[in-house]
Design a protein around this motif. Structure first.
Motif, PDB file in Angstrom:
ATOM      1  N   CYS A   1      86.133  33.983  63.024  1.00 12.92           N
ATOM      2  CA  CYS A   1      84.994  33.936  64.158  1.00 12.92           C
ATOM      3  C   CYS A   1      85.661  33.584  65.165  1.00 12.92           C
ATOM      4  CB  CYS A   1      83.993  33.037  63.394  1.00 12.92           C
ATOM      5  SG  CYS A   1      82.946  32.585  64.718  1.00 12.92           S
TER       6      CYS A   1
ATOM      7  N   CYS B   1      83.944  29.837  66.344  1.00  6.14           N
ATOM      8  CA  CYS B   1      84.159  28.568  65.852  1.00  6.14           C
ATOM      9  C   CYS B   1      85.499  28.431  65.232  1.00  6.14           C
ATOM     10  CB  CYS B   1      82.851  28.183  64.973  1.00  6.14           C
ATOM     11  SG  CYS B   1      82.823  29.208  63.426  1.00  6.14           S
TER      12      CYS B   1
ATOM     13  N   CYS C   1      78.756  35.116  60.741  1.00 11.43           N
ATOM     14  CA  CYS C   1      79.540  33.579  60.760  1.00 11.43           C
ATOM     15  C   CYS C   1      78.459  32.676  60.551  1.00 11.43           C
ATOM     16  CB  CYS C   1      80.432  33.321  61.989  1.00 11.43           C
ATOM     17  SG  CYS C   1      81.037  31.662  61.806  1.00 11.43           S
TER      18      CYS C   1
ATOM     19  N   CYS D   1      77.948  30.081  61.753  1.00 11.06           N
ATOM     20  CA  CYS D   1      77.717  29.460  63.400  1.00 11.06           C
ATOM     21  C   CYS D   1      76.548  30.362  64.162  1.00 11.06           C
ATOM     22  CB  CYS D   1      78.777  29.447  64.012  1.00 11.06           C
ATOM     23  SG  CYS D   1      79.593  30.889  64.771  1.00 11.06           S
TER      24      CYS D   1
HETATM   25 ZN   LIG Z   1      81.692  30.950  63.622  1.00 10.16          ZN
END
Ligand SMILES: [Zn+2]
Length: 387
Positions: free
Chosen positions: A304, A307, A321, A323
């Protein structure tokens, strides 16, 4: 040419016996004897015979290494008539297109080349200096070389993830970015078609292996030409885009990537066009002064970019992801490639923010249907970039 072939094959034999593969070693080993054995050959040509022999010997050694377990490797020799002359060993009248090739003391061969407009581009431009000359029964090949221009300092970056049927990526400049796509779906189709055809030929000619081999070779050549032609078009389009935006191009380094041990022939066929596309892009970019940045593709498809989490599970067409970041899998990979390049300071100090990247637009750099048109659609400025 016959003398040259004799000398080359003699040098190959001597090299095999002594276990040497370099031109200099061959030169030391046999130069004296060869001067006496081949009085008909101009001394400078003898040295290029050693060079040709050295090339063949190196190739042979590589084959031996590779086939340690496999089938026997033939003792190498030059079969077809040829000769090679280094650039100091012949003269070329660039204006008239006349080659002056010394053969032995007092004997020169002069031949007039058929010069087209294409050839004129190189002949008339003094920046292209002469390389070696290769004489074949039906043609003369003259190499030209030039010191490539210094690459410019990029003002934008084109980061491309290389896939079986397309290059997918992002074009980033001044804090904004857009997804780009250059597709070559017909390459895989051509390969499949020729692969099937070869299979059929082999089946049909099971009793005549020689004919089968000859026909397959012809098929292979045609396939090669067709694929090559398309790859050049893709490369040219990408490079002219990069040049007009003063972009650096980020590509993954494919050298370490091997085919997965796969029974599927399609998989094994598909690596060559991608490597070849990179090769074409790289040498043409060098010629145009476009900086190319090669980066290690490790984790590029699994990470990702926001992050940094690496996902090991297989995913679908979309990278998701925890996040909250989600992106087309290939585009995501290209963002990671770009991030690797810029974290190493390779992208000319350009900074970018994946968050500023525009998701809803896709700029088409190339698709086969565009080949007929001169100006690809997606390249006009107002369509391309957000305000
Ligand atoms: Zn992420």
């Amino acid at each position: 040419m016959e003398d040259f072939r004799l000398a080359t094959n003699g040098a190959i034999r001597a090299g095999l016996q002594a276990g040497v593969t370099s031109r200099n070693a061959l030169n030391k080993l046999v130069y004296k004897d060869f001067r006496e054995e081949h009085p008909g050959l101009y001394a400078k040509h003898l040295v290029s015979a050693f060079e040709v022999a050295a090339g063949i010997l190196k190739n042979h050694r590589r084959q031996l290494k590779r086939s340690r377990t496999g089938q026997a490797v033939h003792t190498p020799f030059v079969k077809r008539l040829m000769m090679k002359a280094e650039n100091q060993a012949y003269k070329l009248d660039r204006k008239e297109g006349i080659v002056d090739l010394p053969v032995r003391a007092g004997l020169h061969i002069k031949c007039k080349l058929v010069v087209s407009q294409y050839h004129r581009r190189y002949l008339d431009d003094e920046a292209w200096s002469l390389g070696s000359l290769t004489l074949l029964p039906d043609k003369v090949v003259i190499a030209f070389r030039r010191i490539p221009p210094k690459p410019y300092a990029p003002r934008s970056v084109l980061s491309l993830d290389t896939n079986e049927k397309s290059l997918d990526g992002v074009f980033i400049r001044e804090g904004s970015g857009v997804a780009v796509w250059a597709g070559f779906p017909d390459v895989a189709i051509i390969q499949q078609r020729h692969h099937d055809r070869r299979k059929r030929l082999q089946k049909k000619k099971t009793n005549d292996r020689r004919t089968a081999r000859a026909l397959c070779k012809r098929e292979g050549k045609r396939e090669h030409n067709r694929v090559e032609y398309r790859l050049h078009q893709v490369a040219d389009t990408i490079l002219s885009f990069a040049k007009s935006h003063e972009s650096a191009i980020v590509l993954e380094d494919l050298t370490g990537i091997k085919h997965k041990k796969n029974k599927d022939m399609n998989r094994r066929l598909s690596m060559w066009p991608r490597r070849n596309l990179h090769r074409i892009i790289e040498y043409k970019a060098e010629d145009k002064g476009i900086p190319i940045i090669k980066v290690d593709p490790r984790y590029s498809s699994k990470k990702c970019p926001i992050c940094g989490t690496v996902q090991y599970s297989r995913m679908g067409a979309e990278f998701k992801c925890e996040c909250g970041w989600h992106m087309d899998r290939h585009i995501n990979a290209s963002i990671n490639l770009l991030q690797t390049a810029s974290s190493k300071g390779l992208a000319g100090g350009l900074r970018f923010d994946p968050g500023a990247f525009r998701h809803d637009a896709m700029m088409i750099l190339y698709e086969p249907a565009m080949a007929a048109r001169s100006e690809p659609n997606g390249m006009s400025e107002d369509v391309v970039m957000p305000p």
